[in-house]
Write a protein that holds these residues in place. Structure first.
Motif, PDB file in Angstrom:
ATOM      1  N   ALA A 175      56.057   3.967  38.712  1.00 12.91           N
ATOM      2  CA  ALA A 175      55.759   4.161  37.292  1.00 12.91           C
ATOM      3  C   ALA A 175      55.396   2.825  36.658  1.00 12.91           C
ATOM      4  N   TYR A 176      54.297   2.819  35.910  1.00  6.09           N
ATOM      5  CA  TYR A 176      53.858   1.633  35.171  1.00  6.09           C
ATOM      6  C   TYR A 176      53.945   1.942  33.682  1.00  6.09           C
ATOM      7  N   SER A 177      54.473   1.003  32.922  1.00  8.58           N
ATOM      8  CA  SER A 177      54.554   1.186  31.471  1.00  8.58           C
ATOM      9  C   SER A 177      54.158  -0.105  30.779  1.00  8.58           C
ATOM     10  N   TRP A 178      53.566   0.016  29.594  1.00  7.91           N
ATOM     11  CA  TRP A 178      53.105  -1.139  28.841  1.00  7.91           C
ATOM     12  C   TRP A 178      53.079  -0.780  27.364  1.00  7.91           C
ATOM     13  N   GLN A 179      52.938  -1.793  26.529  1.00  8.18           N
ATOM     14  CA  GLN A 179      52.839  -1.570  25.093  1.00  8.18           C
ATOM     15  C   GLN A 179      51.457  -1.004  24.775  1.00  8.18           C
ATOM     16  N   ALA A 180      51.445   0.176  24.212  1.00  7.76           N
ATOM     17  CA  ALA A 180      50.178   0.821  23.864  1.00  7.76           C
ATOM     18  C   ALA A 180      50.079   0.966  22.354  1.00  7.76           C
ATOM     19  N   GLY A 181      48.870   1.056  21.864  1.00  5.26           N
ATOM     20  CA  GLY A 181      48.668   1.210  20.428  1.00  5.26           C
ATOM     21  C   GLY A 181      49.122   2.568  19.932  1.00  5.26           C
TER      22      GLY A 181
END
Length: 230
Positions: A175-181
């Motif tokens: 699983a990859y997660s990042w700050q999204a708009g």
């Protein structure tokens, strides 16, 4: 030495960046909030949006009566339908006691050739007012010599423009997660492999169960109120 070189030579170069960009172009908007200016709407908002974006981005809808379906098309459609029903399981059980039944949302399967590969895109959701799940996925059935997971953190960062955190996802996925708009999805789940069905009435042990794994490579963006709903 020569045998090792020959093996390396036949390994196909997987177009990971192009495939993930296809996923991003269709699946990266959570239209539940994007449509309603910050208010979270029903899962159907996202499902309808993803299906519309698929058509707008050159994906062809395939159905049982679509002419000239290949064996691969039929296989992909059947596997995806089975996956949808499996994920819908707990909703279906709850429907036995619910005054208002919950229906599966979406279910469409699309096809597109990308860099010489035949890919399938599917949308799925369910929403009973308490639990919500929405998945927008790209499936690559593989089977042509790709033996290692071709999706890695650097290419995810390149496509989405943010350094992702990597963690173990549902059923042993990555699983990859990042700050999204705002209104965007900052989560990608990658399932790779062909195992996952080692279940036997003669053995109580369930070994490496993964409902996504028999599909080769499945990349999922979306939302779940629970880690997984089965």
């Amino acid at each position: 030495m020569l045998a090792a070189f020959a093996l390396a030579a036949v390994q196909p170069v997987y177009p990971a960046e192009l495939v993930i960009r296809e996923l991003k172009s269709v699946c990266s908007i959570d239209y539940r909030s994007a449509k309603r200016a910050g208010f979270i709407g029903p899962a159907s908002d996202a499902i309808v949006h993803w299906a519309s974006e698929a058509g707008a981005n050159g994906w062809t809808l395939i159905e049982s009566d679509t002419p000239n379906l290949s064996r691969r098309d039929v296989s992909a459609s059947g596997r995806i339908e089975s996956l949808n029903h499996l994920l819908f399981g707990s909703f279906a059980m709850a429907n036995d006691y619910a005054s208002v039944p919950t229906e599966m949302l979406g279910g469409q399967v699309f096809r597109k050739d990308v860099a010489g590969r035949t890919l399938y895109l599917s949308v799925f959701g369910a929403d009973d007012g308490a639990r919500t799940v929405g998945e927008c996925r790209i499936h690559d059935l593989l089977g042509d010599g790709v033996q290692k997971n071709p999706i890695a953190s650097p290419v995810v960062e390149q496509v989405f423009g943010a350094k992702p955190k990597t963690a173990a996802g549902a059923f042993g996925s990555t699983a990859y997660s990042w700050q999204a708009g705002k209104g965007r999805i900052g989560y990608l789940e990658v399932h790779f492999g062909f195992g996952g069905w080692k279940v036997s009435s003669f053995n109580k042990r369930i070994e490496n169960f993964n409902p996504y794994a028999p599909y080769g490579l499945t990349m999922v963006m979306g939302f779940r109120d629970q880690v997984i709903i089965i």
